[in-house]
Design a protein around this motif. Structure first.
Motif, PDB file in Angstrom:
ATOM      1  N   ALA A  16       0.832  -1.189   0.000  1.00 31.75           N
ATOM      2  CA  ALA A  16       0.000   0.000   0.000  1.00 31.75           C
ATOM      3  C   ALA A  16       0.873   1.247   0.000  1.00 31.75           C
ATOM      4  CB  ALA A  16      -0.896   0.007   1.235  1.00 31.75           C
ATOM      5  N   ILE A  17       0.369   2.286  -0.637  1.00 28.74           N
ATOM      6  CA  ILE A  17       1.042   3.582  -0.599  1.00 28.74           C
ATOM      7  C   ILE A  17       0.616   4.261   0.694  1.00 28.74           C
ATOM      8  CG2 ILE A  17       1.234   5.836  -1.696  1.00 28.74           C
ATOM      9  CD1 ILE A  17       0.667   4.402  -4.360  1.00 28.74           C
ATOM     10  N   THR A  18       1.583   4.658   1.490  1.00 32.61           N
ATOM     11  CA  THR A  18       1.260   5.278   2.768  1.00 32.61           C
ATOM     12  C   THR A  18       1.957   6.621   2.883  1.00 32.61           C
ATOM     13  OG1 THR A  18       3.105   4.201   3.866  1.00 32.61           O
ATOM     14  CG2 THR A  18       0.987   3.060   3.945  1.00 32.61           C
ATOM     15  N   HIS A  19       1.402   7.472   3.715  1.00 33.95           N
ATOM     16  CA  HIS A  19       1.998   8.755   4.020  1.00 33.95           C
ATOM     17  C   HIS A  19       2.472   8.698   5.464  1.00 33.95           C
ATOM     18  CE1 HIS A  19       0.807  10.902   0.405  1.00 33.95           C
ATOM     19  NE2 HIS A  19      -0.325  10.246   0.466  1.00 33.95           N
ATOM     20  N   THR A  20       3.756   8.906   5.671  1.00 32.03           N
ATOM     21  CA  THR A  20       4.283   8.872   7.025  1.00 32.03           C
ATOM     22  C   THR A  20       4.365  10.263   7.639  1.00 32.03           C
ATOM     23  OG1 THR A  20       6.524   8.972   6.156  1.00 32.03           O
ATOM     24  CG2 THR A  20       5.609   6.776   6.610  1.00 32.03           C
ATOM     25  N   ALA A  21       4.154  11.280   6.840  1.00 32.81           N
ATOM     26  CA  ALA A  21       4.263  12.650   7.333  1.00 32.81           C
ATOM     27  C   ALA A  21       2.871  13.229   7.595  1.00 32.81           C
ATOM     28  CB  ALA A  21       5.037  13.498   6.342  1.00 32.81           C
ATOM     29  N   ILE A  22       2.172  12.611   8.533  1.00 33.06           N
ATOM     30  CA  ILE A  22       0.827  13.043   8.907  1.00 33.06           C
ATOM     31  C   ILE A  22       0.902  13.662  10.296  1.00 33.06           C
ATOM     32  CG2 ILE A  22      -1.542  12.333   9.384  1.00 33.06           C
ATOM     33  CD1 ILE A  22      -1.018   9.934   7.492  1.00 33.06           C
ATOM     34  N   ILE A  23       0.344  14.871  10.429  1.00 35.84           N
ATOM     35  CA  ILE A  23       0.299  15.494  11.751  1.00 35.84           C
ATOM     36  C   ILE A  23      -1.148  15.728  12.151  1.00 35.84           C
ATOM     37  CG2 ILE A  23       2.589  16.536  11.569  1.00 35.84           C
ATOM     38  CD1 ILE A  23       1.212  19.235  10.992  1.00 35.84           C
ATOM     39  N   ALA A  24      -1.383  15.735  13.440  1.00 38.30           N
ATOM     40  CA  ALA A  24      -2.713  15.995  14.005  1.00 38.30           C
ATOM     41  C   ALA A  24      -2.544  17.037  15.111  1.00 38.30           C
ATOM     42  CB  ALA A  24      -3.324  14.700  14.546  1.00 38.30           C
ATOM     43  N   PRO A  37       1.429  24.771  12.703  1.00 34.70           N
ATOM     44  CA  PRO A  37       1.392  23.682  13.678  1.00 34.70           C
ATOM     45  C   PRO A  37       2.733  22.953  13.750  1.00 34.70           C
ATOM     46  CG  PRO A  37       0.238  23.039  11.677  1.00 34.70           C
ATOM     47  CD  PRO A  37       0.597  24.492  11.524  1.00 34.70           C
ATOM     48  N   THR A  38       3.029  22.395  14.902  1.00 35.91           N
ATOM     49  CA  THR A  38       4.247  21.611  15.086  1.00 35.91           C
ATOM     50  C   THR A  38       4.288  20.491  14.045  1.00 35.91           C
ATOM     51  OG1 THR A  38       4.250  22.088  17.443  1.00 35.91           O
ATOM     52  CG2 THR A  38       5.523  20.165  16.724  1.00 35.91           C
ATOM     53  N   ILE A  45       0.267  15.714   5.232  1.00 32.61           N
ATOM     54  CA  ILE A  45      -1.163  15.719   5.541  1.00 32.61           C
ATOM     55  C   ILE A  45      -1.351  16.314   6.933  1.00 32.61           C
ATOM     56  CG2 ILE A  45      -3.210  14.285   5.963  1.00 32.61           C
ATOM     57  CD1 ILE A  45      -1.977  12.236   3.999  1.00 32.61           C
ATOM     58  N   ILE A  46      -2.316  17.225   7.031  1.00 27.95           N
ATOM     59  CA  ILE A  46      -2.690  17.772   8.336  1.00 27.95           C
ATOM     60  C   ILE A  46      -4.106  17.311   8.648  1.00 27.95           C
ATOM     61  CG2 ILE A  46      -3.145  19.835   9.705  1.00 27.95           C
ATOM     62  CD1 ILE A  46      -1.195  21.363   7.979  1.00 27.95           C
ATOM     63  N   ARG A  47      -4.266  16.627   9.769  1.00 28.29           N
ATOM     64  CA  ARG A  47      -5.579  16.213  10.268  1.00 28.29           C
ATOM     65  C   ARG A  47      -6.048  17.325  11.204  1.00 28.29           C
ATOM     66  NH1 ARG A  47      -7.315  11.050  10.345  1.00 28.29           N
ATOM     67  NH2 ARG A  47      -7.914  11.253  12.523  1.00 28.29           N
ATOM     68  N   ALA A  48      -6.941  18.169  10.722  1.00 31.96           N
ATOM     69  CA  ALA A  48      -7.372  19.352  11.468  1.00 31.96           C
ATOM     70  C   ALA A  48      -8.748  19.153  12.075  1.00 31.96           C
ATOM     71  CB  ALA A  48      -7.394  20.565  10.535  1.00 31.96           C
ATOM     72  N   VAL A  70      -5.048  19.097   3.626  1.00 33.68           N
ATOM     73  CA  VAL A  70      -5.700  19.412   4.892  1.00 33.68           C
ATOM     74  C   VAL A  70      -7.000  18.616   4.942  1.00 33.68           C
ATOM     75  CG1 VAL A  70      -6.712  21.217   6.347  1.00 33.68           C
ATOM     76  CG2 VAL A  70      -4.714  21.739   4.919  1.00 33.68           C
ATOM     77  N   VAL A  71      -7.147  17.800   5.982  1.00 27.31           N
ATOM     78  CA  VAL A  71      -8.332  16.964   6.163  1.00 27.31           C
ATOM     79  C   VAL A  71      -9.058  17.439   7.418  1.00 27.31           C
ATOM     80  CG1 VAL A  71      -9.196  14.611   6.478  1.00 27.31           C
ATOM     81  CG2 VAL A  71      -7.078  15.004   5.200  1.00 27.31           C
ATOM     82  N   ASN A  72     -10.345  17.699   7.302  1.00 23.51           N
ATOM     83  CA  ASN A  72     -11.135  18.074   8.474  1.00 23.51           C
ATOM     84  C   ASN A  72     -11.632  16.793   9.133  1.00 23.51           C
ATOM     85  OD1 ASN A  72     -12.832  19.006  10.436  1.00 23.51           O
ATOM     86  ND2 ASN A  72     -14.072  20.287   9.094  1.00 23.51           N
ATOM     87  N   VAL A  73     -11.004  16.437  10.256  1.00 25.62           N
ATOM     88  CA  VAL A  73     -11.378  15.218  10.967  1.00 25.62           C
ATOM     89  C   VAL A  73     -12.341  15.508  12.120  1.00 25.62           C
ATOM     90  CG1 VAL A  73      -9.266  13.995  10.337  1.00 25.62           C
ATOM     91  CG2 VAL A  73      -9.349  15.305  12.482  1.00 25.62           C
ATOM     92  N   GLY A  74     -12.712  16.766  12.280  1.00 27.86           N
ATOM     93  CA  GLY A  74     -13.624  17.150  13.354  1.00 27.86           C
ATOM     94  C   GLY A  74     -15.066  17.224  12.876  1.00 27.86           C
ATOM     95  N   ALA A  75     -15.955  17.551  13.795  1.00 28.75           N
ATOM     96  CA  ALA A  75     -17.383  17.632  13.493  1.00 28.75           C
ATOM     97  C   ALA A  75     -17.820  19.027  13.052  1.00 28.75           C
ATOM     98  CB  ALA A  75     -18.198  17.210  14.717  1.00 28.75           C
ATOM     99  N   GLN A  76     -16.938  20.019  13.220  1.00 27.55           N
ATOM    100  CA  GLN A  76     -17.276  21.407  12.884  1.00 27.55           C
ATOM    101  C   GLN A  76     -16.585  21.824  11.591  1.00 27.55           C
ATOM    102  OE1 GLN A  76     -19.499  22.993  14.846  1.00 27.55           O
ATOM    103  NE2 GLN A  76     -19.552  21.191  16.163  1.00 27.55           N
ATOM    104  N   ASP A  77     -17.132  22.851  10.938  1.00 23.96           N
ATOM    105  CA  ASP A  77     -16.557  23.339   9.684  1.00 23.96           C
ATOM    106  C   ASP A  77     -15.232  24.057   9.903  1.00 23.96           C
ATOM    107  OD1 ASP A  77     -18.824  22.423   8.407  1.00 23.96           O
ATOM    108  OD2 ASP A  77     -19.723  24.404   8.139  1.00 23.96           O
ATOM    109  N   LEU A  78     -14.324  23.882   8.957  1.00 18.34           N
ATOM    110  CA  LEU A  78     -13.081  24.632   8.885  1.00 18.34           C
ATOM    111  C   LEU A  78     -13.144  25.416   7.584  1.00 18.34           C
ATOM    112  CD1 LEU A  78     -10.214  25.362   9.815  1.00 18.34           C
ATOM    113  CD2 LEU A  78      -9.409  23.303   8.619  1.00 18.34           C
ATOM    114  N   VAL A  79     -13.118  26.744   7.679  1.00 16.80           N
ATOM    115  CA  VAL A  79     -13.298  27.609   6.515  1.00 16.80           C
ATOM    116  C   VAL A  79     -11.960  28.220   6.120  1.00 16.80           C
ATOM    117  CG1 VAL A  79     -14.543  29.584   5.559  1.00 16.80           C
ATOM    118  CG2 VAL A  79     -15.644  28.122   7.290  1.00 16.80           C
ATOM    119  N   LEU A  80     -11.478  27.883   4.916  1.00 16.95           N
ATOM    120  CA  LEU A  80     -10.285  28.525   4.373  1.00 16.95           C
ATOM    121  C   LEU A  80     -10.738  29.844   3.761  1.00 16.95           C
ATOM    122  CD1 LEU A  80      -8.486  25.536   2.600  1.00 16.95           C
ATOM    123  CD2 LEU A  80      -8.484  26.177   5.016  1.00 16.95           C
ATOM    124  N   VAL A  81     -10.164  30.937   4.237  1.00 17.68           N
ATOM    125  CA  VAL A  81     -10.608  32.268   3.840  1.00 17.68           C
ATOM    126  C   VAL A  81      -9.633  32.852   2.819  1.00 17.68           C
ATOM    127  CG1 VAL A  81     -11.201  34.581   4.657  1.00 17.68           C
ATOM    128  CG2 VAL A  81     -11.705  32.590   6.087  1.00 17.68           C
TER     129      VAL A  81
END
Length: 123
Positions: A16-24, A37-38, A45-48, A70-81
């Protein structure tokens, strides 16, 4: 259609192709300018997540051509302005000068355009 690419050999995927540079990073609890973010410098990939609908006006500039998802892993909206209150080089340049809302489970791929010094949509 051909795009000027030739393949003289065979490519075999043995896993499988995997991404090891994922931050949360920590949950965003306010509208955020110049997000840094750190782990950003090596992240692919950023899990926001956010505690309520929150605006993100920019991400700290990276090298020209840098791809970032950027992946929205939460229940609320993330708005890129679009082109807002972050430092100019950290801002988003979004199609139609509009904002982009990432709802729960949605993602966006951005690339850093060193010519216009803005984050742009890649996908």
């Amino acid at each position: 259609p051909k795009f000027g690419v030739s393949n003289a050999g065979t490519v075999t995927n043995v896993g499988a192709i995997t991404h090891t540079a994922i931050i949360a990073p920590a949950q965003l609890t306010g509208n955020t300018d110049d997000w840094n973010p750190t782990g950003l410098s090596t992240a692919r990939i950023i899990r926001a997540s956010t505690d309520a609908s929150r605006n993100l006006t920019g991400i700290v500039a990276q090298a020209t051509g840098r791809l970032l998802t950027v992946v929205n892993v939460g229940a609320q909206d993330l708005v890129l302005v679009h082109a807002a209150t972050s430092v100019a080089a950290n801002q988003f340049s979004l199609p139609g000068a509009g904002n982009l809302t990432l709802t729960q489970g949605s993602a966006v791929q951005l690339y850093y355009d060193g010519t216009t010094v803005k984050w742009r949509l890649a996908a």
